[in-house]
Design an enzyme around this catalytic site. Structure first.
Site, PDB file in Angstrom:
ATOM      1  N   ASP A 438       0.922  -1.104  -0.035  1.00 41.66           N
ATOM      2  CA  ASP A 438      -0.238  -0.021  -0.161  1.00 41.66           C
ATOM      3  C   ASP A 438       0.845   1.307  -0.074  1.00 41.66           C
ATOM      4  O   ASP A 438       2.065   1.172   0.199  1.00 41.66           O
ATOM      5  CB  ASP A 438      -0.905  -0.092   1.193  1.00 41.66           C
ATOM      6  CG  ASP A 438      -2.017  -0.795   1.282  1.00 41.66           C
ATOM      7  OD1 ASP A 438      -2.240  -1.218   0.004  1.00 41.66           O
ATOM      8  OD2 ASP A 438      -2.721  -1.046   2.126  1.00 41.66           O
ATOM      9  N   ASP A 759      -4.688  -2.857   4.726  1.00 44.89           N
ATOM     10  CA  ASP A 759      -5.039  -2.479   6.110  1.00 44.89           C
ATOM     11  C   ASP A 759      -6.664  -2.343   6.182  1.00 44.89           C
ATOM     12  O   ASP A 759      -7.283  -2.195   7.295  1.00 44.89           O
ATOM     13  CB  ASP A 759      -4.770  -1.153   6.324  1.00 44.89           C
ATOM     14  CG  ASP A 759      -4.909   0.002   5.219  1.00 44.89           C
ATOM     15  OD1 ASP A 759      -5.582  -0.419   4.213  1.00 44.89           O
ATOM     16  OD2 ASP A 759      -4.411   0.952   5.378  1.00 44.89           O
ATOM     17  N   ASP A 763      -9.372  -5.909   2.026  1.00 42.76           N
ATOM     18  CA  ASP A 763      -7.910  -6.247   1.847  1.00 42.76           C
ATOM     19  C   ASP A 763      -7.644  -7.987   2.365  1.00 42.76           C
ATOM     20  O   ASP A 763      -7.000  -8.520   1.834  1.00 42.76           O
ATOM     21  CB  ASP A 763      -6.853  -5.603   2.427  1.00 42.76           C
ATOM     22  CG  ASP A 763      -6.634  -4.248   1.907  1.00 42.76           C
ATOM     23  OD1 ASP A 763      -6.848  -4.248   0.318  1.00 42.76           O
ATOM     24  OD2 ASP A 763      -6.108  -3.645   2.394  1.00 42.76           O
TER      25      ASP A 763
END
Length: 1182
Positions: A438, A759, A763
C-alpha cells in the site's frame, strides 16, 4: 437514557468489578497448560526411544545371567569370555543407555515446555494489541477488549471485529458480515428499529454506530460456541489417550492450517495429515444437542454432514501452500529417516550373520541350551548397536532446530516491529520475490496535511488567509468538513510541547480538519450544534463509492447533503460550482476537463492526494428516496478541491533499494490518483527514469487482463505483471486479482512468493491469498489483522525489509544445522556399519553415540539456530520454492568433511594401536573393559565434530568462518561447554561411557586432529563446485523435475529418476536418501516439535481473536522440490544456462550472484512500451 448514550458508564472501579462479578469477564478461560510430567510422558512415546528402552532392559536382565553348573564360559564361544570380574560390570551398558534415554526425554520435554510458554506469551501479546473504543465518563477511550463489561457503550466502525454481543442504539448505514456465524455471505443491514442485535465475532463491513454491550466472554455468541467446541469436550478428552483439537478455521497463532488436525499420532505424507481426526470431530459434533450442532456447523466446515475423503483432505490442507522450508524439511526428514533405517538394518544383519558364521561354522560349536542367554545377549547388543545407528542417523534435532530458530526469530522480530501471527510466515518471507505494498501509511508517514486548495475559482498554492475567501464559500466548507467526517476523527494537542498536533482517527479527515484549524476556525462548535445522533442519513465511505456523504435536516425542514471524495470521481457528479463570491455557477464537462488539467494533475504530480468537497440541497417535500444512491449522489455543487500532502517516510527509499538488491520486486498498489501514485513511486525509488516499467490504473489493468467475457486470463496477466510497478485507483478485488495472477503464473522457472500489505476490511482476500500477508498495526482494521500472517506494529515498510532479513536468516540457520548434522550422520553411520562388518562391533559404543547425538542434535541446533542476521543476507537473490535445501556448496562441504573424518577414524581404528603403541581394542569379547584405543577413536571423533561446528557457521563457501562469532554468545557457550563435558566424560566416564582416562599427549593429538577440520575446511573452499562432475549430474534433476504444484502423485517418479541419476555417481549415502518411504519416527518428531499445540482453542484468552472469514480460506497444493542442488556449480555455466532460457521477467530478479540487472535494451523498451492507457501510463525507456 440520552445522557447514558453520550456519557456511557463511569470509571468507578467498584461498579466495573460488580459488573464483571455478575455478568462475567470478556475472556474465555484457557485450559490448563500441559504439566512437565505430561510432556515427559509424551516424549517417552517416541518409537525409537521405546525400542532403545526395551533393548536396554533386556540387556540389563541378561547381563546378570551366568551359565549354570560347571559349564565353562569358553564353551559358549571365543568372544563370550572376558577378564575375571568384568562380567559383573555388564549391567553398566544397559543402565547407561537407560540414563541417556532419560536425558534425551528430559531435554525434549523441557524444550516443549519452554516452547508452549513462548507461544502463550505471544498469544497474550496479540491479545493486548487488540483494543476497542468505548465511551466512559463522556470520553471516548480505547480499552483492551478483555476490559469491556456489560453496559458499556461501544463505538463501532467500518472494519471492526465485534468483541461482544450488543444492541445497536445509534447507527449510520451499518452493514454487518455475519457469515462466520450463519454461513450467509450477504451483508446484513442493521438499524435501531428492525434489526438492532449485534453478535460477537461478526465484522462491520460498512458504516458506524454505537451499541450497548449485553453479553461478554462465555455468555456471548462466540463464547457459547467456543464453550461447546473447546471446554465442552474437556471431560471426553481426559478419557482419550491421544490429544484432540477441533478443526477450526478460527485460529490466532498457527504455523500453518494443516496443524489444525490432531497432531499427536498423525502421519504426515507430502504435507498431508493421514489419520482419523475428522471422524473424531464429526462424532463429537453429533454428541451435542441439535441447537449447538447448528451453531457449530459454519465453524466446523462449509458443508454439513460427513465429509468424504476429498473434503477431509481439503480441511487438513493449509490455507496456503506449506511454507517453503516446511515442505523441504518434511521431505528431507522422511528420506534421511528411511536411509537410517536401511543402514541400521544392514548393520544388525551383518553383525548377526558374522557372529553366527564365526561361532557355529568357523569354530564349529554346537548351540548349547545353557549358552542361549549369552547368545541372546550378543543379539541384543547387536540390536542396540543397530538402534543406536538409527538414533544417530535420524535428525531428531531438525524439528528442534526449526522450533528454536523460529521462536528466536519471532522474539527478536517483535523488537523490529513485526508481530508474527503464523510462525511459517517468518521464513516464507525470506523467500519473497515480490512485495505488493500500500502507499498510505506504509510508504508514507500517514500524517496528512492540507497544503493547497482550489476555492472560489482560485488555485491557492499555500493555505490562504481566511479573509481572502468569500464568507459563503468558507462557511459551507467549514460545515462540510466538520459534519461530513467521522466524529471519531479529531485533532488533539501535541503530547510534548512544541510537537505536532496529534491526529486521531481517519488521517485524510484529520488533514481536512487541520485545514479548518489553519483557516482560523474550529470544528467542535459545529459538531456540538449538530451531534452525531441528529445526522439524518450517512453514506459511509467504501471502495465502491470512493466518497462519503452526510445528510442533515435544516431548521426549515429541507435537507442538505455534504459530500467528499476522490476529486476526479466527485467532479463528474457536479453540475455547478461556487464562484468567486460564493454563488453557484454552471460547471460543464469542458470546465471539468480544464480543472483536471490545470488544478488536479499539477497537484497530483507533486504527490498530493486531491479531495473534492461538495454539497447539495433537497426540498422538504417530497422527501427524497434516500436508498436511490445514484439519484441522490448526483447534481452536486462543488465547493473546493483540497490537495493533501502525505510525505514519504525518510527511511523508505533506502529500504526499497535493499529489496531491489535482494532480488525482490516492490509494487505499489494504491487507491490514489495515478499521478499522485507515480510521483510517490519516483520519490520512493520504486520506479526510475529510463527503466522499462508499467504504471497504470485499475480500469486499464482490468482492460488488459480480461477477455471479452470479462474473465481474467492468466496469459494476459503474464503480459502485465512482470513490468507492473504502480497500480493506481485499484479496488481490493484488483489487488486480489494481481496477487493471484503473480502466484499462479508459470512463465518463470521459480514460482513467485508474494508478500502483500493491507489495512482495510476488503484487503482480507488478498492478504489470505498472498504467501505472507502484512496487516497494519496502527491503521489496520481488525478484519485485516485476522487475515494477516504478520502485523506491522509501526505500519512502516522498512519493517518488512527486516522481516525478509529474519526470514532468510531462519532458512540459513536450518541449512547450517543440516550441513553439520548430515556430516555427523554420514560419518557415524559409515563408521558403525564398517566397524560392524570388519570388527564385529561398533567402534562407537551405544552410550557414546547417544552423547554424540546429544551434541549434534540438541546443542548444535541451539548454537546454529540462534545466529543473528547480517546485512549480507540482503545481497543475494531469494532461494525460491524449488531450490533444494542442500545446495551444491553444502553437499561439497558435507562430503569433504566426511572424507577427512572417515580417513582419520579408520586410520586410528586399524593403525591406532601401532601409532600410539597401545593395546588394540578390536575384537574385544563381551563385557571386556574399555580400551584406550577405542577411547582415542571416540575422543578424536567428538573433537572433529566440535571444530566442524565452527565450519558449519558458513554455508556459501566463505573463507572466514570466525566472522561475527562473538556476536553469538550462545554459540561460544555451547562449544566451550561441550569441550568441558567431553573432558569429563573421557577422564571420569569409565565403564558407562566405555572410556579410559587419556594422558596429555593423547589429548593434544585428539585436539590437533580436531583442529585439522578448520584447515581442511579451507582446502574444501578452494575446490570449485564445477569440478565435482558427479554432483553436477545429481543436481540436474532439480532443473528437469519441477513438478506442477497441484500434481501430488508424481513424487515416486521423481525419486526413481533421482535414483537412476545418483547410481552413476556411486554415492552410497545419497542413493539411500532418495528412496522415499515413510519413517514414522522422524515425521512424528518433526510434527510434534514444529506444529503441536499451536492451534488449540485452549490457548486463547480473548474472544476477540476467534473469528476469521471462512470465504477467505484458500486451499493450494503442496509444492515439491528436489533434495540436492547444484544449480550454483560455477558462474560460467550459470551464464550459459540463463542465456539459453528466456530471462526472468522480474527485472530485479535477474541478478546473478547478487548483482541486480536493471539494464534494458532499447529495442525491448520500445517494443514493450504501450501508450494505450487513457491516463497516459508512464512507460519511459532509455
Amino acid at each position: 437514557m440520552p445522557f447514558y448514550k453520550t456519557l456511557g458508564l463511569t470509571s468507578s472501579q467498584a461498579d466495573l468489578d460488580k459488573r464483571r462479578e455478575v455478568y462475567g469477564e470478556n475472556t474465555i478461560p484457557p485450559k490448563k497448560p500441559k504439566t512437565f510430567l505430561e510432556l515427559v510422558w509424551e516424549a517417552l512415546q517416541d518409537v525409537t526411544l521405546i525400542i532403545l528402552e526395551v533393548a536396554a532392559v533386556v540387556s540389563l536382565g541378561l547381563s546378570f545371567y551366568r551359565p549354570p553348573g560347571d559349564t565353562s564360559v569358553d564353551s559358549c564361544g571365543a568372544a563370550a569370555g572376558g577378564e575375571e570380574g568384568e562380567g559383573e560390570a555388564g549391567w553398566i551398558e544397559g543402565a547407561a543407555i537407560l540414563l541417556s534415554v532419560v536425558c534425551v526425554v528430559l531435554v525434549t520435554a523441557f524444550n516443549d515446555w519452554s516452547k508452549e510458554k513462548q507461544f502463550r506469551g505471544l498469544q497474550s501479546r496479540i491479545q493486548q494489541e487488540q483494543k476497542f473504543q468505548v465511551v466512559r465518563d463522556g470520553q471516548v477511550v480505547q480499552l483492551p477488549v478483555a476490559d469491556l463489561v456489560v453496559g458499556d457503550i461501544a463505538q463501532i466502525k467500518y472494519g471492526d471485529l465485534l468483541p461482544t454481543d450488543g444492541i445497536l442504539i445509534q447507527g449510520n448505514d451499518l452493514k454487518i458480515d455475519e457469515s462466520s456465524l450463519t454461513g450467509e455471505s450477504d451483508h446484513v443491514k442493521k438499524d435501531t428499529e428492525h434489526d438492532p442485535m449485534l453478535l460477537s465475532g461478526t465484522h462491520v463491513m460498512e458504516g458506524s454506530g454505537r451499541m450497548v454491550v449485553t453479553a461478554v466472554g462465555v455468555n456471548s455468541q462466540t463464547g457459547i460456541i467456543f464453550t461447546l467446541l473447546g471446554a465442552g469436550t474437556e471431560e471426553e478428552e481426559l478419557k482419550e489417550k491421544k490429544d484432540h483439537t477441533a478443526s477450526h478455521p478460527i485460529a490466532t497463532i498457527t504455523t500453518d492450517g494443516a496443524s489444525a488436525g490432531n497432531i499427536g499420532n498423525a502421519t504426515l505424507i507430502n504435507g498431508k495429515m493421514q489419520d482419523g481426526n475428522m471422524e473424531i470431530n464429526q462424532t463429537k459434533v453429533k454428541k451435542q444437542d441439535g441447537a449447538a450442532a447448528m451453531e457449530m456447523q459454519p465453524l466446523k466446515s462449509a458443508e454439513g454432514g460427513e465429509p468424504d475423503e476429498k473434503e477431509k483432505r481439503k480441511v487438513n490442507v493449509s490455507k496456503k501452500d506449506k511454507s517453503v522450508l516446511q515442505g523441504k524439511l518434511t521431505k528431507l526428514a522422511v528420506q534421511i529417516g528411511k536411509a537410517g533405517l536401511l543402514m541400521s538394518s544392514i548393520t544388525v544383519i551383518m553383525l548377526v550373520l558374522t557372529f553366527v558364521i564365526d561361532t557355529f561354522v568357523v569354530q564349529g560349536l554346537p548351540w548349547l541350551t545353557e549358552c542361549t542367554p549369552i547368545y541372546i545377549q550378543y543379539f541384543v547388543k547387536f540390536f542396540i548397536v543397530g538402534v543406536t545407528v538409527l538414533v544417530v542417523a535420524v535428525p531428531e534435532g531438525l524439528p528442534l532446530a526449526v522450533t528454536i530458530s523460529l521462536a528466536y526469530s519471532v522474539k527478536k522480530m517483535m523488537k523490529d516491529n513485526n508481530l508474527v501471527r503464523h510462525l511459517d510466515a517468518c521464513e516464507t518471507m525470506g523467500n519473497a520475490t515480490a512485495i505488493c505494498s500500500d502507499k498510505t501509511g506504509t510508504l508514507t508517514t500517514n500524517r496528512m496535511t492540507a497544503v493547497q486548495c482550489y476555492i472560489a475559482d482560485v488555485h491557492h498554492k499555500v493555505v490562504p488567509d481566511p479573509g481572502a475567501l468569500p464568507p459563503k464559500s468558507l462557511d459551507v466548507l467549514m460545515h462540510a468538513i466538520s459534519i461530513n467526517s467521522a466524529y471519531t476523527s479529531k485533532i488533539l494537542p501535541p503530547d510534548v510541547e512544541g510537537g505536532l498536533p496529534k491526529q486521531v482517527g481517519n488521517k485524510t479527515e484529520c488533514g481536512l480538519l487541520g485545514l479548518v484549524l489553519d483557516l482560523k476556525r474550529d470544528y467542535m462548535p459545529i459538531r456540538k450544534q449538530m451531534p452525531e445522533e441528529l445526522l439524518y442519513k450517512v453514506y459511509t465511505f467504501n471502495s465502491a463509492r470512493k466518497s462519503m456523504s452526510t445528510v442533515v435536516k435544516q431548521p426549515d425542514g429541507s435537507y442538505r447533503m455534504y459530500s467528499k471524495g476522490a476529486s476526479e470521481i466527485m467532479l463528474k457528479k457536479c453540475n455547478r460550482i461556487l464562484n468567486e463570491v460564493g454563488e453557484p455557477r454552471v460547471f460543464r464537462p469542458r470546465d471539468r476537463d480544464e480543472m483536471v488539467k490545470k488544478v488536479i494533475e499539477p497537484m497530483a504530480c507533486e504527490g498530493l492526494r486531491t479531495i473534492c468537497v461538495a454539497y447539495r440541497d433537497f426540498p422538504a417535500t417530497p422527501e427524497p428516496l434516500w436508498d436511490e444512491e445514484d439519484l441522490i449522489l448526483n447534481d452536486l455543487i462543488a465547493v473546493s478541491v483540497v490537495g493533501i500532502e502525505d510525505p514519504v517516510r525518510p527511511e523508505v527509499p533506502d529500504a526499497i533499494m535493499k529489496c531491489q538488491h535482494a532480488g525482490i520486486t516492490v509494487r505499489m498498489v494504491t487507491g490514489d490518483n495515478i499521478n499522485t501514485a507515480r510521483a510517490i513511486a519516483i520519490k520512493c525509488g520504486i520506479i526510475h527514469p529510463g527503466e522499462d516499467f508499467l504504471c497504470i490504473d485499475g480500469k486499464e489493468f482490468n482492460r488488459r487482463i480480461r477477455n471479452e467475457k470479462g474473465e481474467v486470463e492468466q496469459e494476459r496477466m503474464d503480459k502485465v505483471w512482470p513490468k507492473l510497478r504502480v497500480l493506481a485507483r485499484s479496488s481490493p478485488t484488483d489487488k486480489h486479482t494481481l496477487v493471484k495472477g503473480i502466484i499462479d503464473s508459470t512463465m518463470v522457472a521459480q514460482r513467485q512468493v508474494v508478500a502483500v500489505t493491507g489495512d482495510g476490511t476488503n484487503d482480507g482476500p488478498a492478504l489470505k491469498k498472498a504467501d505472507v500477508g502484512f496487516a497494519m498495526g496502527i491503521a489496520g482494521t481488525d478484519v485485516a489483522k485476522e487475515a494477516s500472517d504478520i502485523i506491522l506494529t509501526d505500519d512502516n515498510f522498512s519493517s518488512i525489509v527486516k522481516a525478509v532479513m529474519w526470514g532468510r536468516n531462519v532458512y540459513d540457520s536450518i541449512s547450517k544445522f543440516l550441513q553439520f548434522q548430515l556430516t555427523v550422520n554420514v560419518v557415524a553411520v559409515i563408521v558403525a556399519f564398517t566397524g560392524a562388518c570388519v570388527t564385529q562391533d561398533s567402534p562407537l559404543k551405544a552410550v557414546q553415540m547417544l552423547w554424540v547425538n546429544l551434541i549434534m542434535d540438541t546443542f548444535a541446533s541451539l548454537a546454529l539456530a540462534t545466529e543473528p542476521p547480517t546485512e549480507s543476507l540482503l545481497k543475494r537473490r531469494p532461494y525460491g520454492r524449488n531450490k533444494p535445501l542442500i545446495s551444491s556448496t553444502m553437499t561439497k562441504n558435507i562430503l569433504g568433511h566426511a572424507v577427512y573424518q572417515l580417513i582419520i577414524i579408520f586410520t586410528l581404528l586399524f593403525a591406532g594401536e601401532k601409532i600410539f603403541d597401545i593395546d588394540s581394542g578390536r575384537g574385544a569379547p563381551l563385557h571386556s573393559p574399555p580400551s584406550e584405543h577405542y577411547t582415542i577413536v571416540f575422543n578424536a571423533f567428538v573433537m572433529m565434530q566440535i571444530f566442524n561446528e565452527i565450519n558449519a557457521r558458513k554455508i556459501h563457501g566463505e573463507r572466514n568462518v570466525f566472522e561475527g562469532i562473538f556476536r553469538n554468545p550462545i554459540f561460544c557457550t555451547i562449544v566451550l561447554g561441550t569441550i568441558v563435558l567431553q573432558v569429563l566424560i573421557v577422564q571420569l566416564g569409565g565403564k558407562p561411557f566405555s572410556c579410559v582416562a587419556l594422558d596429555i599427549e593423547k589429548w593434544m593429538w585428539c585436539v590437533f586432529l580436531g583442529m585439522g577440520e578448520l584447515l581442511w575446511g579451507q582446502v574444501i573452499s578452494t575446490i570449485p563446485n564445477s569440478g565435482l562432475r558427479f554432483l553436477r549430474r545429481a543436481g540436474q534433476l532439480s532443473q528437469k523435475d519441477e513438478l506442477p504444484e497441484d500434481d501430488v502423485n508424481d513424487d515416486n517418479d521423481e525419486i526413481d529418476h533421482a535414483e537412476r541419476e545418483l547410481r552413476r555417481g556411486q554415492i552410497l549415502w545419497f542413493r539411500g536418501l532418495n528412496r522415499i518411504q515413510t519413517q514414522i519416527r522422524v515425521v512424528n518428531a518433526f510434527r510434534s516439535s514444529l506444529y503441536e499445540g499451536l492451534e488449540k482453542p485452549d490457548s486463547r484468552t480473548s474472544i476477540h481473536n476467534y473469528m476469521t472469514h471462512p470465504e477467505f480460506r484458500i486451499d493450494d497444493a503442496t509444492p515439491h522440490m528436489p533434495l540436492i542442488d547444484t544449480a550454483d556449480l560455477g558462474s560460467a555455466r550459470d551464464h550459459l544456462k540463463y542465456g539459453s532460457t528466456p530471462p526472468s521477467p522480474n527485472k530485479n530478479n535477474n541478478a546473478i550472484d547478487g548483482v541486480v540487472n536493471l539494464a534494458v535494451s532499447e529495442s525491448q523498451s520500445a517494443s514493450s512500451s504501450s501508450p494505450a492507457s487513457p491516463l497516459h501510463s508512464l512507460e519511459t525507456s532509455l
